[in-house]
Design an enzyme around this catalytic site. Structure first.
Site, short mmCIF file in Angstrom:
data_model
loop_
_atom_site.label_atom_id
_atom_site.label_comp_id
_atom_site.label_asym_id
_atom_site.label_seq_id
_atom_site.Cartn_x
_atom_site.Cartn_y
_atom_site.Cartn_z
N ARG A 53 -7.23 3.14 -14.59
CA ARG A 53 -7.27 3.80 -13.28
C ARG A 53 -8.04 5.13 -13.28
NH1 ARG A 53 -3.60 5.28 -10.48
NH2 ARG A 53 -4.28 4.30 -8.55
N GLU A 87 4.55 -5.99 1.54
CA GLU A 87 4.04 -6.46 0.23
C GLU A 87 3.77 -5.31 -0.73
OE1 GLU A 87 0.39 -8.42 1.13
OE2 GLU A 87 1.36 -10.13 2.05
N GLY A 126 0.79 -1.23 0.00
CA GLY A 126 0.00 0.00 0.00
C GLY A 126 0.82 1.27 0.00
N TYR A 177 -11.13 4.76 -10.84
CA TYR A 177 -11.00 5.38 -9.51
C TYR A 177 -10.96 6.90 -9.58
CZ TYR A 177 -8.72 0.77 -8.99
OH TYR A 177 -8.39 -0.56 -9.03
N ARG A 218 2.74 -1.20 -6.08
CA ARG A 218 2.89 0.10 -6.75
C ARG A 218 4.25 0.77 -6.48
NH1 ARG A 218 -1.86 2.85 -7.22
NH2 ARG A 218 -2.50 1.40 -5.61
N TYR A 271 -0.44 -1.40 -12.23
CA TYR A 271 -1.88 -1.49 -12.53
C TYR A 271 -2.22 -0.84 -13.88
CZ TYR A 271 -1.67 -2.68 -7.61
OH TYR A 271 -1.34 -3.26 -6.41
N CYS A 327 -15.73 3.44 -27.01
CA CYS A 327 -17.03 4.09 -27.22
C CYS A 327 -17.83 4.17 -25.92
CB CYS A 327 -17.79 3.37 -28.32
SG CYS A 327 -17.00 3.71 -29.89
N GLU A 328 -17.31 4.93 -24.99
CA GLU A 328 -18.01 5.23 -23.75
C GLU A 328 -17.58 6.63 -23.32
OE1 GLU A 328 -18.51 2.66 -20.51
OE2 GLU A 328 -18.17 0.82 -21.65
N1 LLP Z 1 -0.95 -7.05 -0.61
C1 LLP Z 1 -2.27 -7.33 -0.74
C2 LLP Z 1 -2.86 -8.40 0.04
C3 LLP Z 1 -3.04 -6.59 -1.64
O1 LLP Z 1 -4.34 -6.85 -1.76
C4 LLP Z 1 -2.45 -5.54 -2.40
C5 LLP Z 1 -3.23 -4.75 -3.34
C6 LLP Z 1 -1.07 -5.30 -2.22
C7 LLP Z 1 -0.36 -6.07 -1.32
C8 LLP Z 1 -0.32 -4.25 -3.00
O2 LLP Z 1 -0.83 -2.98 -2.89
P1 LLP Z 1 0.03 -1.72 -3.43
O3 LLP Z 1 1.34 -1.72 -2.67
O4 LLP Z 1 0.28 -1.92 -4.88
O5 LLP Z 1 -0.82 -0.55 -3.18
N2 LLP Z 1 -5.85 -1.49 -8.76
C9 LLP Z 1 -5.66 -0.55 -7.68
C10 LLP Z 1 -4.89 -1.14 -6.54
C11 LLP Z 1 -5.58 -2.34 -5.95
C12 LLP Z 1 -4.70 -3.06 -5.04
C13 LLP Z 1 -5.35 -4.24 -4.42
N3 LLP Z 1 -4.48 -4.92 -3.51
C14 LLP Z 1 -5.00 0.71 -8.23
O6 LLP Z 1 -4.75 0.77 -9.41
O7 LLP Z 1 -4.76 1.67 -7.48
#
Ligand code: LLP
Length: 429
Positions: free
Chosen positions: A323, A284, A242, A327, A287, A383, A354-355
Site C-alpha cells: 500500500r 460491502e 469503502g 498508493y 477494510r 490489503y 531491490c527497487e
Molecule cells: N465492494 C466492491 C465492489 C469493491 O470493489 C470493494 C473494493 C469493496 C466492496 C471493499 O472496499 P473497502 O470497504 O475495503 O474499502 N487495495 C486498495 C483497496 C481497493 C479496493 C477495491 N475494491 C487499498 O489497499 O486501499
C-alpha cells in the site's frame, strides 16, 4: 519516557507492544518476521459495532464482507460465525467462500471484465451476480437465465483515498450509467429473470458519511426510475463498501452513528417515499472489518545514513505490504520493543526489495532505531497479505491469529521450495 496513545487491541506493557493481550516481541521470537498478526476479537468487535449501528435504524440489513481485503480462511470463518455474508470478485474467492462453508445464497459476485466460463461457474452454483456491463449481462443470459440479477450502477460520484481506489465517476471502468441501467433491467426482464437487486460501490477509504448520502440518493433515484419504467421490484439495494479507518494520526474514526442516522435513515425514508417496499440494505465493507485487526511485525536489520537521508532497513517490503508503494499510503509504525522511547529522528523505512520505491514509510519521525529493533506496522489486516507477492523471489510471510488470548498459526510461511511450484524445467542446463 513517552506514553503513546494506543487503540484497542494495542497495549503498552512496560514499554513493549502487546497486541490483543500477546507480546509482540514474543510473537517475533516464536514465529520470526515478517509476521502478520490478526485479532479474532477485533474482527468480531468491528463486525458487531457496524451491524448494531446499521440495524438500529433499519431492520433489513446484511453485511457482505468484501473478501478481497483478507481472504484467509480463518478470517472468512470468523465472519461467517458472526453472521456475515460475502462479496467476492473472482472464481478464487468464490472457491474459498464455498470451502469455508458459505452457502451460495450468502455469496455475491461483483467482478469486472468477467469471462464466460467464470459466469457459467457462478450461474451453475446459484451465486447472485452484480453485472458490471451490458456485455456481461448479455453473455450471462446466453449461458443461463439466473433467478436473480443485480446491476452495478455508476452513480457518477467520485470518492476514494487514491485515484486507483475511485470506483465511480466518468473515468472509472466500473458499472453501468443510468440510461444503460434502465435498458439492462428491461433486457433481464424480457429474458424472464424474476428477482432483482441493484448495486454501487463508489470508492475506498471514505471517512465522510456525507458522500454516501449523496450517492445513495442518486442510486435510489435510479432505482425509482427502474421500478417505474421497467416495472420491477428490488429485493436488495447494495450501497457498496469503502468505509474508511484512520491511518494518519489526525484521521478521525468513520462516524458510524452519523452514517446510520443520516444514510440508513435516508435509505429507509426514500425507499418508502418511492414505493420501493422494504428491500434489504446491503453494505460491502472490507477494510472496516479487518484493517485494524491486523499488524505486520518486521525486524530492523540495517541502519544507514546517506548524504540526504537516514534509512532503517527491515525484512518486510512492498512484497509484504504494497500500500505505501502503490498508493503512497500512510501506515503508523511503532517500535514494538521500546514503545516509550521518544521520537527524535526522521527516517525512511525501507524493505529488502531491490527497487528504490520499496518504502514502508518516508520521512517518518521515530525514536532512534538500532539493528534488531522490532517494528509494528499498524492497520495491516486489510490489503496486506491479500496484495502480497513473491517478487524478488521472497516467500510470503506467516499469518498468526490471536484467538482466546493465544496465538495460532493460520498460514505457514512459504518456503524456498514454494518458489518453484508450477515451474517446469525444459531441457538440461
Ligand atoms: N465492494 C466492491 C465492489 C469493491 O470493489 C470493494 C473494493 C469493496 C466492496 C471493499 O472496499 P473497502 O470497504 O475495503 O474499502 N487495495 C486498495 C483497496 C481497493 C479496493 C477495491 N475494491 C487499498 O489497499 O486501499
Amino acid at each position: 519516557m513517552v506514553k503513546r496513545k494506543l487503540r484497542d487491541p494495542l497495549e503498552d506493557r512496560k514499554g513493549t507492544l502487546y497486541f490483543d493481550g500477546v507480546s509482540t516481541t514474543e510473537l517475533a521470537k516464536t514465529y520470526d518476521t515478517p509476521l502478520y498478526v490478526l485479532s479474532e476479537k477485533r474482527i468480531q468487535d468491528n463486525y458487531n459495532r457496524l451491524y448494531s449501528a446499521l440495524v438500529n435504524n433499519y431492520k433489513y440489513v446484511r453485511i457482505y464482507y468484501a473478501a478481497k481485503a483478507n481472504t484467509n480462511l480463518n478470517v472468512l470463518g470468523i465472519l461467517h460465525s458472526q453472521g456475515a455474508y460475502l462479496d467476492t470478485v473472482s472464481p478464487g474467492e468464490v472457491f474459498l467462500a464455498l470451502s469455508r462453508g458459505f452457502t451460495p445464497d450468502r455469496i455475491l459476485f461483483t467482478g469486472t471484465n468477467v469471462r464466460n466460463d467464470e459466469l457459467k461457474m457462478f450461474a451453475d452454483a446459484n451465486i447472485t451476480i452484480n453485472v458490471d456491463s451490458q456485455s456481461e449481462l448479455e453473455r450471462l443470459l446466453k449461458i443461463s437465465v439466473p433467478q436473480i440479477i443485480s446491476v452495478r450502477v455508476n452513480p457518477d460520484i467520485i470518492a476514494g483515498h487514491h485515484s486507483h481506489c475511485v470506483t465511480a465517476g466518468p473515468e472509472s471502468k466500473f458499472g453501468l450509467w443510468e440510461e444503460e441501467v434502465i435498458q439492462a433491467y428491461a433486457i433481464a426482464q424480457r429474458a424472464r429473470v424474476e428477482r432483482f437487486g441493484i448495486h454501487m460501490h463508489i470508492g475506498s477509504g471514505i471517512l465522510e458519511p456525507e458522500i454516501y448520502a449523496i450517492a445513495v440518493e442518486k442510486l435510489l433515484n435510479i432505482a425509482k426510475r427502474v421500478h417505474k419504467e421497467v416495472g420491477i421490484d428490488f429485493e436488495f439495494i447494495d450501497i457498496g463498501g469503502g468505509f474508511g479507518v484512520p491511518y494518519q494520526p489526525e484521521d478521525r474514526d468513520f462516524d458510524l452513528q452519523e452514517f446510520s442516522s443520516r444514510v440508513v435513515s435516508l435509505f429507509k425514508n426514500k425507499t418508502k417515499d418511492y414505493g420501493l417496499g422494504k428491500p434489504f440494505l446491503f453494505v460491502e465493507p472490507g477494510r472496516y472489518l479487518v484493517a485494524d485487526a491486523g499488524i505486520l511485525l518486521t525486524t530492523v536489520n540495517t541502519t544507514k545514513t546517506t548524504p540526504n537521508r537516514k534509512f532503517v532497513g527491515v525484512d518486510a517490503g512492498f512484497n509484504t505490504l504494497i500500500r505505501p508503494a502503490m498508493y503512497g499510503s500512510y501506515h503508523p509504525i511503532l517500535v514494538a520493543n521500546r514503545l516509550n522511547a521518544a521520537d527524535s529522528e526522521t527516517y525512511d523505512v525501507a524493505g529488502p526489495i531491490c527497487e528504490s520505491g520499496d518504502l514502508l514509510a518516508k520521512d517518518r519521525l521515530l525514536p532512534e532505531i538500532a539493528e534488531g529493533d522490532l517494528l509494528a506496522v499498524l492497520n495491516a489486516g486489510a490489503y496486506g497479505y491479500s496484495m502480497s507477492s513473491q517478487y524478488n523471489s521472497r516467500p510470503r510471510a506467516t499469518e498468526v491469529l490471536i484467538r482466546g488470548g493465544k496465538p495460532v498459526i493460520i498460514r505457514e510461511r512459504e518456503q524456498l521450495k514454494d518458489l518453484v511450484t508450477n515451474q517446469k524445467l525444459q531441457g538440461e542446463v
